[in-house]
Scaffold this motif. Sequence first.
Motif, PDB file in Angstrom:
ATOM      1  N   CYS A 168     -55.332  -5.083  21.933  1.00  0.00           N
ATOM      2  CA  CYS A 168     -55.769  -5.596  23.233  1.00  0.00           C
ATOM      3  C   CYS A 168     -56.975  -4.841  23.766  1.00  0.00           C
ATOM      4  O   CYS A 168     -57.538  -5.223  24.783  1.00  0.00           O
ATOM      5  CB  CYS A 168     -54.618  -5.555  24.243  1.00  0.00           C
TER       6      CYS A 168
ATOM      7  N   CYS B 216     -52.499  -1.580  22.877  1.00  0.00           N
ATOM      8  CA  CYS B 216     -53.572  -1.226  23.799  1.00  0.00           C
ATOM      9  C   CYS B 216     -53.921   0.259  23.681  1.00  0.00           C
ATOM     10  O   CYS B 216     -53.094   1.075  23.272  1.00  0.00           O
ATOM     11  CB  CYS B 216     -53.155  -1.513  25.238  1.00  0.00           C
TER      12      CYS B 216
ATOM     13  N   ASN C 192     -57.372 -10.620  29.392  1.00  0.00           N
ATOM     14  CA  ASN C 192     -56.182 -10.067  28.735  1.00  0.00           C
ATOM     15  C   ASN C 192     -54.916 -10.777  29.220  1.00  0.00           C
ATOM     16  O   ASN C 192     -54.061 -10.177  29.882  1.00  0.00           O
ATOM     17  CB  ASN C 192     -56.075  -8.568  29.013  1.00  0.00           C
TER      18      ASN C 192
END
Length: 336
Positions: free
Chosen positions: A39, A69, A273
């Motif tokens: 991400c 992430c 996102n």
Amino acid sequence: MQRFYRPGGTHMLSTRKLAAATALATGLIAGTASAQSDCGEVSITEMNWASSVVVTAVSEFLMEQGYGCDVTKIPSSTNPAITSVAETGEPDILTELWVNAAPVYDRLAAEGKVEPLTQVLSDGGVEGWWLPNYLLEEHPELATLQGVLDNPELVGARFHQCPDGWACKTVNGNLIRAAGLEDNGIEVFQHGSGETMATAIASAYQDKEPWFGYYWAPTSVLGQYPMTRVDIGEFDEEAHACNAEESCANPRMSAYPKGEVLTVVTASFAEENPEVTELMRNVQFTNPQMNDVLAWQEENNASPDEAAVYFLTTYKDVWGNWLNDAAREKLAAILQ
């Protein structure tokens, strides 16, 4: 009235949980730096109070371990964080924003610069005048303000007031005038810090002594020491607005409103996102859950990462439903 109880457990259970939390925190959490980044980079606030630190630690773990992430925590507090978003568009996520303490938030939301995702404290922030449960069990007449005024000796003839600089000091000061506490023989004792307030409650509990005063949730204190809010009347928006001003000429009784506590993202992050945004839309804690985590953390002198893993290992049935299928598969090992 609202009651808070910390789930039961033994010291041995806490020790095992601490060992598990330490192992996971030093293994899984520390290993996120080498995780595949799906991400991208995410900046997230770590506000300077205990519940926010836990929300941030849990969110960081799920984003890194479940969604790949690369998370950067930004130490901050309410006004600097929301001001930074207004001026720079960062950080991406504000995990625990108390709206009543962030007047610029409404303007940013109206302008479409930020998007509220969820009431991260699903019960809201709770403020009020409290008594220990053991005192109410022995003297149920103290459940209302009138019962307290009629029996000042039963509450130790003392009200525990907020320190200087806290907004609650002004509100309480006006409520004290409206209720006539001092006229009814109740001394107002002003604390010098939040730490001394917590110590006073712990000391009262140890000796089963009276205690009456202001406190709030979620906190580790209410996780360790069950308290009940005294009924001081319904919330009156106009009265509370006046009570919040030092210049209030005619204070009137009003309960504290439920604090709106949100997770907020910037509009650009939400657009770019969607999967992580959806995760953060699901991240919610009840006050009893958060009180429990904070109490466990304090009792075990645990780090924020260990407190996060305590939550993750204790409340699997809660957070497992926050994830998408891919993240749930990645975290299957600790969901078993």
